[in-house]
Write an enzyme that holds these catalytic residues in place. Sequence first.
Site, PDB file in Angstrom:
ATOM      1  N   ASP A  35       0.848  -1.305  -0.072  1.00 54.44           N
ATOM      2  CA  ASP A  35      -0.109  -0.113  -0.078  1.00 54.44           C
ATOM      3  C   ASP A  35       0.931   1.263  -0.090  1.00 54.44           C
ATOM      4  O   ASP A  35       1.755   1.151   0.785  1.00 54.44           O
ATOM      5  CB  ASP A  35      -0.972   0.067   1.155  1.00 54.44           C
ATOM      6  CG  ASP A  35      -2.105   0.869   1.227  1.00 54.44           C
ATOM      7  OD1 ASP A  35      -2.286   1.392   0.016  1.00 54.44           O
ATOM      8  OD2 ASP A  35      -2.822   0.980   2.152  1.00 54.44           O
ATOM      9  N   GLY A  36       0.395   2.227  -0.551  1.00 50.21           N
ATOM     10  CA  GLY A  36       1.166   3.655  -0.644  1.00 50.21           C
ATOM     11  C   GLY A  36       1.759   3.911  -1.810  1.00 50.21           C
ATOM     12  O   GLY A  36       2.478   4.969  -1.995  1.00 50.21           O
ATOM     13  N   GLY A  38       0.425   5.214  -4.954  1.00 50.59           N
ATOM     14  CA  GLY A  38      -0.074   6.488  -5.200  1.00 50.59           C
ATOM     15  C   GLY A  38       0.507   7.521  -4.337  1.00 50.59           C
ATOM     16  O   GLY A  38       0.769   8.667  -5.025  1.00 50.59           O
ATOM     17  N   ARG A  39       0.420   7.461  -2.899  1.00 49.49           N
ATOM     18  CA  ARG A  39       0.882   8.611  -2.205  1.00 49.49           C
ATOM     19  C   ARG A  39       2.422   8.830  -2.431  1.00 49.49           C
ATOM     20  O   ARG A  39       2.731  10.110  -2.579  1.00 49.49           O
ATOM     21  CB  ARG A  39       0.577   8.212  -0.755  1.00 49.49           C
ATOM     22  CG  ARG A  39      -0.694   8.659  -0.293  1.00 49.49           C
ATOM     23  CD  ARG A  39      -1.243   8.326   1.027  1.00 49.49           C
ATOM     24  NE  ARG A  39      -1.514   6.949   1.034  1.00 49.49           N
ATOM     25  CZ  ARG A  39      -1.450   5.919   2.043  1.00 49.49           C
ATOM     26  NH1 ARG A  39      -1.421   6.491   3.211  1.00 49.49           N
ATOM     27  NH2 ARG A  39      -1.991   4.573   1.912  1.00 49.49           N
ATOM     28  N   TRP A  40       3.155   7.827  -2.530  1.00 47.37           N
ATOM     29  CA  TRP A  40       4.513   8.087  -2.764  1.00 47.37           C
ATOM     30  C   TRP A  40       4.600   8.820  -3.953  1.00 47.37           C
ATOM     31  O   TRP A  40       5.653   9.987  -3.890  1.00 47.37           O
ATOM     32  CB  TRP A  40       5.070   6.657  -2.920  1.00 47.37           C
ATOM     33  CG  TRP A  40       6.929   6.552  -3.107  1.00 47.37           C
ATOM     34  CD1 TRP A  40       7.867   6.603  -1.949  1.00 47.37           C
ATOM     35  CD2 TRP A  40       7.421   6.917  -4.417  1.00 47.37           C
ATOM     36  NE1 TRP A  40       8.912   6.518  -2.623  1.00 47.37           N
ATOM     37  CE2 TRP A  40       9.012   6.845  -4.222  1.00 47.37           C
ATOM     38  CE3 TRP A  40       7.094   6.996  -5.607  1.00 47.37           C
ATOM     39  CZ2 TRP A  40       9.785   6.956  -5.014  1.00 47.37           C
ATOM     40  CZ3 TRP A  40       7.973   6.939  -6.517  1.00 47.37           C
ATOM     41  CH2 TRP A  40       9.217   6.899  -6.429  1.00 47.37           C
ATOM     42  N   HIS A  52       3.677   2.851  -8.783  1.00 48.47           N
ATOM     43  CA  HIS A  52       3.262   1.561  -8.755  1.00 48.47           C
ATOM     44  C   HIS A  52       4.662   1.015  -9.494  1.00 48.47           C
ATOM     45  O   HIS A  52       5.161  -0.139  -9.169  1.00 48.47           O
ATOM     46  CB  HIS A  52       2.269   1.101  -9.754  1.00 48.47           C
ATOM     47  CG  HIS A  52       1.057   1.543  -9.263  1.00 48.47           C
ATOM     48  ND1 HIS A  52       0.530   1.061  -8.225  1.00 48.47           N
ATOM     49  CD2 HIS A  52      -0.031   2.588  -9.496  1.00 48.47           C
ATOM     50  CE1 HIS A  52      -0.736   1.856  -7.709  1.00 48.47           C
ATOM     51  NE2 HIS A  52      -0.886   2.395  -8.747  1.00 48.47           N
ATOM     52  N   GLU A  82     -11.719  -4.349  -5.605  1.00 48.46           N
ATOM     53  CA  GLU A  82     -12.228  -3.227  -5.580  1.00 48.46           C
ATOM     54  C   GLU A  82     -11.539  -2.150  -6.353  1.00 48.46           C
ATOM     55  O   GLU A  82     -11.935  -1.191  -6.743  1.00 48.46           O
ATOM     56  CB  GLU A  82     -12.140  -2.777  -4.142  1.00 48.46           C
ATOM     57  CG  GLU A  82     -13.203  -3.461  -2.959  1.00 48.46           C
ATOM     58  CD  GLU A  82     -12.763  -4.728  -2.706  1.00 48.46           C
ATOM     59  OE1 GLU A  82     -13.789  -5.617  -2.634  1.00 48.46           O
ATOM     60  OE2 GLU A  82     -11.471  -5.144  -2.830  1.00 48.46           O
ATOM     61  N   LEU A 146      11.006 -20.677  -3.961  1.00 49.17           N
ATOM     62  CA  LEU A 146      10.074 -19.804  -3.624  1.00 49.17           C
ATOM     63  C   LEU A 146       8.808 -19.757  -4.381  1.00 49.17           C
ATOM     64  O   LEU A 146       8.755 -19.851  -5.585  1.00 49.17           O
ATOM     65  CB  LEU A 146      10.839 -18.659  -3.343  1.00 49.17           C
ATOM     66  CG  LEU A 146       9.775 -17.271  -3.145  1.00 49.17           C
ATOM     67  CD1 LEU A 146       9.425 -17.526  -1.578  1.00 49.17           C
ATOM     68  CD2 LEU A 146      10.401 -15.806  -3.468  1.00 49.17           C
ATOM     69  N   ARG A 203       1.434  -5.011   6.142  1.00 44.75           N
ATOM     70  CA  ARG A 203       0.857  -3.828   5.437  1.00 44.75           C
ATOM     71  C   ARG A 203       1.617  -2.610   5.588  1.00 44.75           C
ATOM     72  O   ARG A 203       1.970  -2.267   6.690  1.00 44.75           O
ATOM     73  CB  ARG A 203      -0.627  -3.535   5.903  1.00 44.75           C
ATOM     74  CG  ARG A 203      -1.333  -2.794   4.956  1.00 44.75           C
ATOM     75  CD  ARG A 203      -2.972  -2.513   5.136  1.00 44.75           C
ATOM     76  NE  ARG A 203      -3.475  -1.720   4.218  1.00 44.75           N
ATOM     77  CZ  ARG A 203      -4.599  -1.686   3.556  1.00 44.75           C
ATOM     78  NH1 ARG A 203      -5.483  -2.711   4.063  1.00 44.75           N
ATOM     79  NH2 ARG A 203      -4.969  -0.940   2.768  1.00 44.75           N
TER      80      ARG A 203
END
Length: 261
Positions: A35-36, A38-40, A52, A82, A146, A203
């Site tokens: 998460d984050g 877009g804000r970054w 992204h 969503e 992995l 998160r």
Amino acid sequence: MSHHPASNFDHLSEGELTAKLEPELLPKHVAVIMDGNGRWAELRGLPRIAGHREGINSVREMITLCLELGIRALTIYAFSQENWNRPTQEISALMELLEHYLSTERASLIEQNVCFRAIGRHELLPPSAQHWVRTTEKETAHLDKLSLTVALSYGGRAEIVDAVKTMMEDVQTGTLQQGLIDETTIRQYLYTHPLPDPDLLIRTSGETRISNFLLWQLAYTELCFTPTLWPDFRRREFLLALIEYQRRERRFGRVPSTVPS
């Protein structure tokens, strides 16, 4: 093991942090809500897609560190159901980025012995994105160092709905006996089968909710929330989260091991 919060280790180098890890106490399966992005980007006056793009470098570092430490499974929340409500332009850019990632990183995943799998309702993805997902899954299916699981067009409730529908079909055809359905049966019908449940969920960006991610699987998972935005979440932050995880005693509803029963 130190009982100070992991934040007390800010002055330590990455090497010193790695030395604090106890191999036998490492999680086997780590899940991440990235998460984050877009804000970054917005903080830097850049378009959201730039966040992204930068976030992909964080994914690379997580994969590398998991391989180095012997963590066997990494599951990342890349695109939720969503997220289809986002502006069309951003969705198109994200799908292009997904295709670019798969087409350019596939060779690296194969070289590193990483098995790629996507979970979610893929039929909603654009045909070209579906193609790259299937191709990458097929070409890495035999690899086993992995398990990299990427949640795309994913929702935890939708996963449970899909599991219930398939179980009902199997009951109707007689391949499953209704009276024998238990938690183990349900687990076998989830997208994530045959992976074990995550030991640790991280998160980023300061949000403290699980946002419809792996609802069944996170029942006893340790949750780690960090204010760091995903593009800034690199080796050091991952090491701090792992140290924090090791300080917790996982009881699965039982009494602490130090308390006489």
